[in-house]
Design a protein around this motif. Sequence first.
Motif, short mmCIF file in Angstrom:
data_model
loop_
_atom_site.label_atom_id
_atom_site.label_comp_id
_atom_site.label_asym_id
_atom_site.label_seq_id
_atom_site.Cartn_x
_atom_site.Cartn_y
_atom_site.Cartn_z
N GLN A 1 28.27 65.66 8.37
CA GLN A 1 28.79 64.36 8.83
C GLN A 1 27.64 63.45 9.30
O GLN A 1 27.61 62.26 9.01
CB GLN A 1 29.80 64.58 9.96
N ILE A 2 26.68 64.04 10.02
CA ILE A 2 25.52 63.27 10.50
C ILE A 2 24.72 62.73 9.31
O ILE A 2 24.32 61.56 9.28
CB ILE A 2 24.63 64.13 11.43
N LEU A 3 24.53 63.58 8.27
CA LEU A 3 23.78 63.16 7.08
C LEU A 3 24.54 62.09 6.31
O LEU A 3 23.96 61.07 5.89
CB LEU A 3 23.52 64.38 6.17
N ASP A 4 25.86 62.32 6.10
CA ASP A 4 26.67 61.37 5.32
C ASP A 4 26.68 59.98 5.96
O ASP A 4 26.70 58.97 5.28
CB ASP A 4 28.11 61.88 5.18
N ASN A 5 26.70 59.97 7.32
CA ASN A 5 26.73 58.69 8.03
C ASN A 5 25.33 58.11 8.28
O ASN A 5 25.18 57.12 8.98
CB ASN A 5 27.47 58.84 9.38
N LYS A 6 24.33 58.83 7.72
CA LYS A 6 22.92 58.40 7.86
C LYS A 6 22.57 58.14 9.34
O LYS A 6 22.02 57.09 9.69
CB LYS A 6 22.66 57.17 7.01
N GLU A 7 22.88 59.14 10.18
CA GLU A 7 22.69 58.95 11.63
C GLU A 7 21.52 59.76 12.18
O GLU A 7 21.39 59.93 13.38
CB GLU A 7 23.99 59.35 12.37
N GLU A 8 20.65 60.25 11.27
CA GLU A 8 19.53 61.09 11.75
C GLU A 8 18.59 60.34 12.67
O GLU A 8 17.89 60.95 13.48
CB GLU A 8 18.70 61.63 10.56
N GLU A 9 18.53 59.00 12.55
CA GLU A 9 17.57 58.23 13.32
C GLU A 9 18.12 57.75 14.67
O GLU A 9 17.43 57.08 15.43
CB GLU A 9 17.10 57.00 12.52
N ARG A 10 19.38 58.06 14.98
CA ARG A 10 19.96 57.59 16.24
C ARG A 10 19.40 58.38 17.42
O ARG A 10 18.79 59.43 17.25
CB ARG A 10 21.50 57.75 16.20
N PHE A 11 19.64 57.88 18.62
CA PHE A 11 19.22 58.57 19.85
C PHE A 11 20.25 59.64 20.25
O PHE A 11 19.98 60.45 21.12
CB PHE A 11 19.07 57.56 20.99
N THR A 12 21.46 59.58 19.66
CA THR A 12 22.54 60.52 20.01
C THR A 12 23.19 61.06 18.74
O THR A 12 23.07 60.46 17.67
CB THR A 12 23.64 59.82 20.84
N SER A 13 23.87 62.19 18.88
CA SER A 13 24.73 62.70 17.81
C SER A 13 26.15 62.75 18.35
O SER A 13 26.39 63.45 19.35
CB SER A 13 24.30 64.12 17.39
N VAL A 14 27.07 62.01 17.72
CA VAL A 14 28.48 62.03 18.12
C VAL A 14 29.31 62.24 16.86
O VAL A 14 29.29 61.41 15.96
CB VAL A 14 28.90 60.71 18.83
N VAL A 15 30.00 63.38 16.79
CA VAL A 15 30.79 63.71 15.59
C VAL A 15 32.22 64.03 15.97
O VAL A 15 32.50 64.43 17.11
CB VAL A 15 30.16 64.91 14.83
N TYR A 16 33.13 63.86 14.99
CA TYR A 16 34.55 64.08 15.29
C TYR A 16 35.32 64.49 14.03
O TYR A 16 35.12 63.93 12.96
CB TYR A 16 35.18 62.80 15.84
N LYS A 17 36.17 65.50 14.19
CA LYS A 17 37.16 65.84 13.16
C LYS A 17 38.36 66.43 13.88
O LYS A 17 38.20 67.30 14.74
CB LYS A 17 36.58 66.84 12.16
N GLU A 18 39.54 65.94 13.55
CA GLU A 18 40.70 66.31 14.37
C GLU A 18 41.09 67.78 14.25
O GLU A 18 41.71 68.33 15.14
CB GLU A 18 41.90 65.40 14.07
N SER A 19 40.66 68.44 13.15
CA SER A 19 41.08 69.84 12.96
C SER A 19 40.10 70.85 13.57
O SER A 19 40.34 72.06 13.53
CB SER A 19 41.24 70.13 11.47
N TRP A 20 38.98 70.41 14.11
CA TRP A 20 38.01 71.36 14.66
C TRP A 20 38.61 72.10 15.85
O TRP A 20 39.35 71.53 16.66
CB TRP A 20 36.73 70.65 15.08
N HIS A 21 38.27 73.39 15.96
CA HIS A 21 38.84 74.27 16.99
C HIS A 21 38.21 73.94 18.35
O HIS A 21 36.99 74.01 18.52
CB HIS A 21 38.58 75.72 16.62
N LYS A 22 39.08 73.63 19.32
CA LYS A 22 38.59 73.21 20.64
C LYS A 22 37.76 74.30 21.33
O LYS A 22 36.86 74.01 22.12
CB LYS A 22 39.80 72.82 21.51
N GLY A 23 38.05 75.56 21.01
CA GLY A 23 37.36 76.66 21.68
C GLY A 23 35.90 76.81 21.32
O GLY A 23 35.16 77.49 22.04
N VAL A 24 35.46 76.20 20.20
CA VAL A 24 34.06 76.39 19.80
C VAL A 24 33.24 75.10 19.77
O VAL A 24 32.06 75.13 19.43
CB VAL A 24 33.93 77.12 18.42
N ILE A 25 33.85 73.95 20.14
CA ILE A 25 33.08 72.69 20.03
C ILE A 25 31.86 72.66 20.96
O ILE A 25 30.87 72.02 20.65
CB ILE A 25 33.96 71.43 20.21
#
Length: 562
Positions: free
Chosen positions: A335-359
């Motif tokens: 997701q970081i690569l697809d959104n071309k966000e490697e140069e940002r100061f932060t990484s913020v990612v989201y997907k509604e199906s990700w398991h809350k226990g491992v985020i």
Amino acid sequence: MRWTIKPKPQELKIRALAEALKVEELVAHLLLQRGVSTYEEAKKFFRPQLSDLHDPFLMKDMDVAVSRIEKAISNNENILIYGDYDVDGTTAVALVSSYLQSFYPNIATYIPDRYTEGYGVSFQGIDFAHDNGFSLIIALDCGVKAIDKVKYAQEKNIDFIIGDHHRPGDQLPDAVAVLDPKRDDCNYPYDELCGCGVGFKLVQALASRQGETIEDLTPYLDLVATAIGADIVPITGENRVLAYYGLKVINSNPRTGFKAIIAQVKKTELTITDVVFIIAPRINAAGRMEHGQHAVNLLRETDLDQATTFAAEIERFNTDRRGLDQEITEEALQQILDNKEEERFTSVVYKESWHKGVIGIVASRLTETYYRPTLVFTKSGNKLAASARSVKGFDVYNALQGCADCIEQFGGHKYAAGLTLLEEQFENFKEQFEKVVQETIDPQLLTPEILVDAPIELEQITPKLMRILKQFAPFGPGNMTPVFMAENLRDTGWGKGVGENQAHLKVTVTQNGSTPIGGIGFNLGDKVNLIANQRPFSATFSLDENEWQGNVSLQLKLRDIK
């Protein structure tokens, strides 16, 4: 990597300590960096004694807590031991409940559900206590901010004793007793205990009233050592004593539940690092994948066959957790690569199906890869929930405070936090978080730092030095494994990438014609060209023992090369 050499202690102090202890100056140098400056302090450091533990009654409210428990026992009341679902909470609950149950039957345990109740004391837990006739709740590793929950319990005639180690807010809950060494009005001599450590001090106080000694309580220290390692509290002062003796118990006579876990991983002598990476993730997996009560059941079990069944179940949870964690990490990196966000100061990612226990684990993995403040979001009910992780030196909790107008609620500390927000606020929050971090972070913090204790010559590396360094253990915050730096090293020509995809670097190095010494650099395989053709290079490393076909040899555990 940034290499930062720690300040060298004064030469006079190094020489004086080396003379007093009859050790090399390098050892004195390392001891002084760890706050050890006299013969007496060195004796306590190298030979921790159970007698060095503090009197538990020095903790504010301890006398009140003990009196209330004694009263509950004499009145035949039902007592509920309540704790958080992580390692610190579940070990604390197992410790206090198994101790009390050894002489009093009316004890039960309660771990909140990570998904339906969330962190800390819950209204649901208090309702459970009320419906089942409990008149006293002992909350461990949580509760110091549960003002409204304690009030709710009072309305149902349920008393609270809180044993926590988190920083209190401006107001304390109106509990019978609040045991927390971080209270401003608590003069307990050591304030870095973990939640299980506070639980142990409560047990120590109760036991002393029954004529028991600290030696009678050592079987419980395997739980305390595990919590100290997992909760990443400083391994200094009282924690060092507790971890030292707890590891002895784990390696000589662990509780049945630990025996069952250790039998599965077929490991002999466990260090605190093994506890953190082998035992702790398995205990944690219960609360992440299913329910934290499974971990408490395993830690309290005394029948080996039953414990083996519980351990196999927890092993399944851990395997599932690992698979999920790997899968989600790969999706998040993509997701970081697809959104071309490697140069940002932060990484913020989201997907509604990700398991809350491992985020939270995924956030840590992303931080390792891109090394910047990171948030991983998933859907939780009708809101989004996230785990935040930071880089060394940057306070992510403060950064979240700067975005408070986008957030429903948040909590945590400098390097790890959790939050919830409304889905429509996500993009707004993402941009605001980036802006706050960009404006407040020192850009050099976005490059990982290696702290070097001391420069060293290869000829100083001897079996005797290794024997002494092993006695610096247990290692952890406040007493990390010593890291050295050596310059003008040359590979003897056998250096190569090893392992899957040649990810790791194996070398044999000399320095100015010294005796060759082997080295291994995990995930440094891409640096193999730096050492080709016997080109000189510098390295940072810790010292390690390599065992191969019964032979033990010293080796460098490489951290980085330049």
